[in-house]
Design a protein around this motif. Sequence first.
Motif, mmCIF file in Angstrom:
data_model
loop_
_atom_site.group_PDB
_atom_site.id
_atom_site.type_symbol
_atom_site.label_atom_id
_atom_site.label_comp_id
_atom_site.label_asym_id
_atom_site.label_seq_id
_atom_site.Cartn_x
_atom_site.Cartn_y
_atom_site.Cartn_z
ATOM 1 N N GLY A 58 -55.882 13.384 -7.573
ATOM 2 C CA GLY A 58 -55.652 13.597 -6.149
ATOM 3 C C GLY A 58 -54.907 12.439 -5.501
ATOM 4 O O GLY A 58 -54.002 12.645 -4.690
ATOM 5 N N ILE A 59 -55.267 11.235 -5.887
ATOM 6 C CA ILE A 59 -54.594 10.044 -5.346
ATOM 7 C C ILE A 59 -53.118 10.042 -5.751
ATOM 8 O O ILE A 59 -52.231 9.778 -4.927
ATOM 9 N N VAL A 60 -52.854 10.333 -7.017
ATOM 10 C CA VAL A 60 -51.468 10.345 -7.503
ATOM 11 C C VAL A 60 -50.668 11.434 -6.786
ATOM 12 O O VAL A 60 -49.548 11.189 -6.315
ATOM 13 N N LEU A 61 -51.232 12.620 -6.681
ATOM 14 C CA LEU A 61 -50.531 13.709 -6.000
ATOM 15 C C LEU A 61 -50.286 13.369 -4.528
ATOM 16 O O LEU A 61 -49.234 13.705 -3.980
ATOM 17 N N TYR A 67 -49.474 17.017 -0.813
ATOM 18 C CA TYR A 67 -50.776 16.931 -0.156
ATOM 19 C C TYR A 67 -51.661 18.138 -0.431
ATOM 20 O O TYR A 67 -52.879 18.002 -0.505
ATOM 21 N N GLU A 68 -51.066 19.304 -0.579
ATOM 22 C CA GLU A 68 -51.857 20.510 -0.841
ATOM 23 C C GLU A 68 -52.543 20.423 -2.211
ATOM 24 O O GLU A 68 -53.743 20.683 -2.331
ATOM 25 N N ALA A 73 -57.266 19.022 -5.756
ATOM 26 C CA ALA A 73 -57.879 18.163 -6.776
ATOM 27 C C ALA A 73 -59.067 17.401 -6.202
ATOM 28 O O ALA A 73 -60.114 17.274 -6.855
ATOM 29 N N LEU A 74 -58.926 16.918 -4.971
ATOM 30 C CA LEU A 74 -60.004 16.131 -4.368
ATOM 31 C C LEU A 74 -61.186 16.996 -3.960
ATOM 32 O O LEU A 74 -62.341 16.549 -4.039
ATOM 33 N N GLU A 75 -60.929 18.227 -3.549
ATOM 34 C CA GLU A 75 -62.044 19.142 -3.285
ATOM 35 C C GLU A 75 -62.812 19.419 -4.583
ATOM 36 O O GLU A 75 -64.051 19.447 -4.588
ATOM 37 N N GLN A 76 -62.085 19.594 -5.673
ATOM 38 C CA GLN A 76 -62.731 19.782 -6.972
ATOM 39 C C GLN A 76 -63.506 18.531 -7.370
ATOM 40 O O GLN A 76 -64.604 18.627 -7.920
ATOM 41 N N ALA A 77 -62.925 17.358 -7.108
ATOM 42 C CA ALA A 77 -63.611 16.102 -7.432
ATOM 43 C C ALA A 77 -64.916 15.997 -6.664
ATOM 44 O O ALA A 77 -65.957 15.636 -7.227
ATOM 45 N N ALA A 78 -64.878 16.319 -5.387
ATOM 46 C CA ALA A 78 -66.083 16.239 -4.554
ATOM 47 C C ALA A 78 -67.153 17.210 -5.051
ATOM 48 O O ALA A 78 -68.333 16.864 -5.133
ATOM 49 N N ALA A 79 -66.741 18.409 -5.412
ATOM 50 C CA ALA A 79 -67.694 19.398 -5.922
ATOM 51 C C ALA A 79 -68.273 18.957 -7.268
ATOM 52 O O ALA A 79 -69.488 19.047 -7.485
ATOM 53 N N SER A 80 -67.433 18.463 -8.155
ATOM 54 C CA SER A 80 -67.898 18.012 -9.473
ATOM 55 C C SER A 80 -68.782 16.777 -9.362
ATOM 56 O O SER A 80 -69.708 16.602 -10.155
ATOM 57 N N VAL A 97 -63.259 9.720 1.149
ATOM 58 C CA VAL A 97 -62.166 9.070 1.894
ATOM 59 C C VAL A 97 -60.823 9.646 1.445
ATOM 60 O O VAL A 97 -59.973 9.984 2.265
ATOM 61 N N ASN A 98 -60.638 9.768 0.137
ATOM 62 C CA ASN A 98 -59.376 10.316 -0.372
ATOM 63 C C ASN A 98 -59.191 11.763 0.073
ATOM 64 O O ASN A 98 -58.090 12.169 0.453
ATOM 65 N N LEU A 99 -60.271 12.526 0.066
ATOM 66 C CA LEU A 99 -60.206 13.903 0.535
ATOM 67 C C LEU A 99 -59.864 13.942 2.023
ATOM 68 O O LEU A 99 -59.007 14.723 2.451
ATOM 69 N N GLY A 100 -60.479 13.075 2.794
ATOM 70 C CA GLY A 100 -60.185 13.006 4.225
ATOM 71 C C GLY A 100 -58.735 12.661 4.502
ATOM 72 O O GLY A 100 -58.116 13.230 5.412
ATOM 73 N N ARG A 101 -58.187 11.763 3.723
ATOM 74 C CA ARG A 101 -56.764 11.413 3.890
ATOM 75 C C ARG A 101 -55.869 12.617 3.610
ATOM 76 O O ARG A 101 -54.873 12.836 4.303
ATOM 77 N N SER A 102 -56.220 13.393 2.589
ATOM 78 C CA SER A 102 -55.425 14.583 2.275
ATOM 79 C C SER A 102 -55.517 15.609 3.392
ATOM 80 O O SER A 102 -54.502 16.195 3.781
ATOM 81 N N TYR A 103 -56.714 15.817 3.917
ATOM 82 C CA TYR A 103 -56.859 16.734 5.046
ATOM 83 C C TYR A 103 -56.020 16.257 6.232
ATOM 84 O O TYR A 103 -55.342 17.046 6.885
ATOM 85 N N ARG A 104 -56.082 14.980 6.486
ATOM 86 C CA ARG A 104 -55.335 14.417 7.616
ATOM 87 C C ARG A 104 -53.830 14.624 7.425
ATOM 88 O O ARG A 104 -53.118 14.980 8.366
ATOM 89 N N ALA A 105 -53.346 14.444 6.197
ATOM 90 C CA ALA A 105 -51.915 14.626 5.924
ATOM 91 C C ALA A 105 -51.489 16.081 6.128
ATOM 92 O O ALA A 105 -50.323 16.344 6.414
ATOM 93 N N LEU A 106 -52.439 16.996 5.986
ATOM 94 C CA LEU A 106 -52.155 18.421 6.164
ATOM 95 C C LEU A 106 -52.492 18.903 7.584
ATOM 96 O O LEU A 106 -52.518 20.101 7.833
ATOM 97 N N ASP A 107 -52.755 17.957 8.484
ATOM 98 C CA ASP A 107 -53.128 18.263 9.863
ATOM 99 C C ASP A 107 -54.408 19.082 9.961
ATOM 100 O O ASP A 107 -54.593 19.837 10.920
#
Length: 134
Positions: A58-61, A67-68, A73-80, A97-107
Motif C-alpha cells: 500500500g505504501i509503495v502504491l 491511491y485506489e 491493499a491497506l484495507e486488506q492489511a487492516a483486515a488481516s 495511518v497509511n490507510l487514512g492517508r490513502s483515503y485522504r488522497a482519494l478525498d
Amino acid sequence: MAVDPNNLTAYIRLSSAYLGQYTSNPLQFEGSLDQALASLNSAESINPNDPRLLNTKGIVLYQIGDYEQAKDALEQAAASAENAPELSDLDLSRIQVNLGRSYRALDQLQLGLTAFRRAVTLAPTNFAARNYLG
C-alpha cells in the motif's frame, strides 16, 4: 532470497530498501518503486494475506500515485492485521495511518479521519496519527 526463496520478511525488507532509496532521492532512484513492487508481487506467492506485505504494498502504491490500489491493499492489511497477534499496537496503528492517508488522497475525508482516530486509539504515542488529526 537465493538462500531461502520463501522468506517473506526478506522480500518485505528488500521492498522497503527500494522505497527508502526512492524517498531519499526520487530522481536518482526513479526505478526503485517498480523494483519494490516487483519484490512484493513475488512475495505474494508466499502469503498474499500477510498484513506487513499488504501494508508495504500500500505504501509503495501510494508513492506511485495509485491511491485506489493503495487503499485496497491497506484495507486488506487492516483486515488481516486483526488476526495477526505478532503485530504490536504500534504496527496496527501505522497501518491505520497509511490507510487514512490513502483515503485522504482519494478525498474520502471522513474515512480518513476515522482511520487516523483508530490509529491514535491503538497507539496514543503515534505522533504521525496525531499530526494528521490536527
